[in-house]
Design an enzyme around this catalytic site. Structure first.
Site, PDB file in Angstrom:
ATOM      1  N   THR A  22     -15.473 -20.521   5.464  1.00  0.00           N
ATOM      2  CA  THR A  22     -14.338 -19.813   4.865  1.00  0.00           C
ATOM      3  C   THR A  22     -14.758 -18.437   4.368  1.00  0.00           C
ATOM      4  O   THR A  22     -13.998 -17.462   4.486  1.00  0.00           O
ATOM      5  CB  THR A  22     -13.757 -20.626   3.695  1.00  0.00           C
ATOM      6  OG1 THR A  22     -13.598 -21.979   4.107  1.00  0.00           O
ATOM      7  CG2 THR A  22     -12.410 -20.080   3.258  1.00  0.00           C
ATOM      8  N   THR A  23     -15.974 -18.332   3.837  1.00  0.00           N
ATOM      9  CA  THR A  23     -16.482 -17.040   3.358  1.00  0.00           C
ATOM     10  C   THR A  23     -16.654 -16.059   4.507  1.00  0.00           C
ATOM     11  O   THR A  23     -16.616 -14.844   4.308  1.00  0.00           O
ATOM     12  CB  THR A  23     -17.804 -17.247   2.603  1.00  0.00           C
ATOM     13  OG1 THR A  23     -17.585 -18.191   1.557  1.00  0.00           O
ATOM     14  CG2 THR A  23     -18.328 -15.955   2.005  1.00  0.00           C
TER      15      THR A  23
ATOM     16  N   TYR B 252      -4.322 -29.165   5.034  1.00  0.00           N
ATOM     17  CA  TYR B 252      -2.866 -29.122   5.205  1.00  0.00           C
ATOM     18  C   TYR B 252      -2.288 -30.411   5.789  1.00  0.00           C
ATOM     19  O   TYR B 252      -1.261 -30.898   5.335  1.00  0.00           O
ATOM     20  CB  TYR B 252      -2.402 -27.926   6.073  1.00  0.00           C
ATOM     21  CG  TYR B 252      -0.909 -27.692   5.988  1.00  0.00           C
ATOM     22  CD1 TYR B 252      -0.359 -26.998   4.920  1.00  0.00           C
ATOM     23  CD2 TYR B 252      -0.060 -28.213   6.952  1.00  0.00           C
ATOM     24  CE1 TYR B 252       1.008 -26.818   4.825  1.00  0.00           C
ATOM     25  CE2 TYR B 252       1.310 -28.045   6.860  1.00  0.00           C
ATOM     26  CZ  TYR B 252       1.848 -27.344   5.796  1.00  0.00           C
ATOM     27  OH  TYR B 252       3.201 -27.171   5.690  1.00  0.00           O
TER      28      TYR B 252
ATOM     29  N   TYR C  92     -17.953 -30.967   4.982  1.00  0.00           N
ATOM     30  CA  TYR C  92     -17.607 -30.028   3.902  1.00  0.00           C
ATOM     31  C   TYR C  92     -16.425 -30.610   3.148  1.00  0.00           C
ATOM     32  O   TYR C  92     -15.309 -30.665   3.670  1.00  0.00           O
ATOM     33  CB  TYR C  92     -17.277 -28.664   4.507  1.00  0.00           C
ATOM     34  CG  TYR C  92     -16.923 -27.561   3.538  1.00  0.00           C
ATOM     35  CD1 TYR C  92     -17.166 -27.663   2.173  1.00  0.00           C
ATOM     36  CD2 TYR C  92     -16.349 -26.385   4.003  1.00  0.00           C
ATOM     37  CE1 TYR C  92     -16.847 -26.638   1.299  1.00  0.00           C
ATOM     38  CE2 TYR C  92     -16.025 -25.340   3.145  1.00  0.00           C
ATOM     39  CZ  TYR C  92     -16.272 -25.477   1.798  1.00  0.00           C
ATOM     40  OH  TYR C  92     -15.941 -24.448   0.943  1.00  0.00           O
TER      41      TYR C  92
ATOM     42  N   ARG D 189      -9.162 -26.832  -1.729  1.00  0.00           N
ATOM     43  CA  ARG D 189      -8.601 -26.029  -0.651  1.00  0.00           C
ATOM     44  C   ARG D 189      -7.944 -26.881   0.435  1.00  0.00           C
ATOM     45  O   ARG D 189      -6.930 -26.502   1.001  1.00  0.00           O
ATOM     46  CB  ARG D 189      -9.682 -25.152  -0.006  1.00  0.00           C
ATOM     47  CG  ARG D 189     -10.076 -23.959  -0.871  1.00  0.00           C
ATOM     48  CD  ARG D 189     -11.010 -23.032  -0.098  1.00  0.00           C
ATOM     49  NE  ARG D 189     -11.448 -21.923  -0.931  1.00  0.00           N
ATOM     50  CZ  ARG D 189     -11.345 -20.651  -0.574  1.00  0.00           C
ATOM     51  NH1 ARG D 189     -10.804 -20.336   0.576  1.00  0.00           N
ATOM     52  NH2 ARG D 189     -11.792 -19.704  -1.368  1.00  0.00           N
TER      53      ARG D 189
ATOM     54  N   LYS E 190     -21.674 -30.821   2.262  1.00  0.00           N
ATOM     55  CA  LYS E 190     -21.523 -29.685   1.355  1.00  0.00           C
ATOM     56  C   LYS E 190     -20.436 -30.098   0.376  1.00  0.00           C
ATOM     57  O   LYS E 190     -19.258 -30.222   0.742  1.00  0.00           O
ATOM     58  CB  LYS E 190     -21.104 -28.418   2.100  1.00  0.00           C
ATOM     59  CG  LYS E 190     -20.801 -27.239   1.168  1.00  0.00           C
ATOM     60  CD  LYS E 190     -20.216 -26.057   1.904  1.00  0.00           C
ATOM     61  CE  LYS E 190     -19.830 -24.935   0.931  1.00  0.00           C
ATOM     62  NZ  LYS E 190     -19.167 -23.796   1.603  1.00  0.00           N
TER      63      LYS E 190
ATOM     64  N   ILE F 173     -24.917 -24.096  -0.341  1.00  0.00           N
ATOM     65  CA  ILE F 173     -24.290 -23.149   0.583  1.00  0.00           C
ATOM     66  C   ILE F 173     -23.538 -22.186  -0.313  1.00  0.00           C
ATOM     67  O   ILE F 173     -22.554 -22.545  -0.960  1.00  0.00           O
ATOM     68  CB  ILE F 173     -23.394 -23.860   1.606  1.00  0.00           C
ATOM     69  CG1 ILE F 173     -24.276 -24.727   2.530  1.00  0.00           C
ATOM     70  CG2 ILE F 173     -22.599 -22.845   2.430  1.00  0.00           C
ATOM     71  CD1 ILE F 173     -23.520 -25.543   3.559  1.00  0.00           C
TER      72      ILE F 173
END
Length: 291
Positions: free
Chosen positions: A43-44, A106, A132, A137, A160, A202
């Site tokens: 995402t980063t 989602y 992850y 999110r 993660k 991370i």
């Protein structure tokens, strides 16, 4: 292989396009600064707004630039199982060390759906997978019991964990085993995460202060939590400032202040407010990274 500081690498942009030259120079810089590995197109790395072709190109370029000197964990997550399989297979083809796969966002799959998704990805190729888990999110939380079921698969090797719940590390040691690789997904609690049994982070702040974040990891993994805490105290204002607005925006602004890359981000994200910029500048000074 998967221990220490793994910056969730930003994707530098220039006039709207991926700045490949800067991307490659960042890989070299991270290796020089002591990062233990890199995670492109998480995402980063602005994965939600990169095209599939850009996503795959960034992974390819980072793997090529790293040239086996440090492991590359390629972002390969999606809320579409078939799309994630595509990214998994590509990452394997270009030589990534592992894939980072987020819980599908989602769609809100059940725990049974999570097992089906990750099993399909496990079976699609030979690449190791790091789950992850970031409920804030993705709006779905993989429970320790579910993770324990997936940990029985030979190539699902770790997590993660961005739940912010340090007790999760202990619970996951119970369900997944002590050898399951647990990596923090939250800079501010990574020091404590390792005390619980974690082995790395991370990191978003690692884009800006890779040497310091790596030193925190080196100290905790050597059992020197006093030294790690001293460094963490220097980093904490920067951690807080970077995450005042979306973390990648804060990281890119801080990197621009250090002459590392442009602060440019893709819509719907926007540049930092002046107030947050001042906070980031103060954090950089507190950490000793800027006068």
């Amino acid at each position: 292989m998967f221990k220490g500081s793994f910056p969730a690498l930003v994707t530098p942009l220039k006039n709207g396009a991926v700045d490949v030259d800067t991307l490659k120079s960042l890989v070299e810089w991270h290796i020089e600064e002591g990062s233990h590995g890199l995670v492109p197109v998480g995402t980063t790395g602005e994965s939600p707004t990169l095209t599939h072709e850009e996503h795959e190109m960034v992974v390819s370029e980072v793997v090529k630039a790293a040239a086996g000197r440090i492991p590359v964990i390629a972002g390969a997550g999606s809320n579409n199982t078939l799309e994630s399989i595509r990214f998994m297979k590509h990452a394997e083809e270009v030589g990534a060390s592992a894939a980072l796969v987020v819980t599908p966002y989602y769609n809100k799959p059940t725990q049974r759906g999570l097992i089906a998704h990750f099993t399909a990805l496990h079976d699609c190729c030979e690449l190791p997978i790091i789950i992850y888990n970031i409920p804030g999110r993705s709006v779905v939380d993989m429970l320790p019991e579910t993770m324990g079921e997936l940990a029985k698969l030979p190539r699902i090797i770790g997590v993660k964990d961005a739940t912010g719940d340090l007790a999760r590390v202990s619970y996951q040691r119970m369900t997944c085993g002590k050898e399951f690789v647990q990596i923090s997904g939250e800079d501010a609690t990574a020091h404590g995460f390792n005390a619980q049994g974690g082995v790395g982070v991370i990191t978003v702040t690692g884009n800006v202060a890779p040497r310091m974040v790596a030193e925190v990891q080196n100290a905790t993994l050597a059992g020197d939590y006093a030294k790690a805490l001293e460094i963490q105290d220097r980093l904490m204002p920067l951690h807080k400032a970077i995450f005042t607005e979306p973390g990648l925006v804060g990281a890119k602004y801080a990197m621009s202040r250090l002459g590392l890359c442009s602060e440019e981000v893709r819509s719907p994200l926007t540049g930092l407010s002046d107030e947050t910029k001042a906070m980031v500048d103060d954090g950089l000074r507190h950490a000793g990274l800027m006068n």
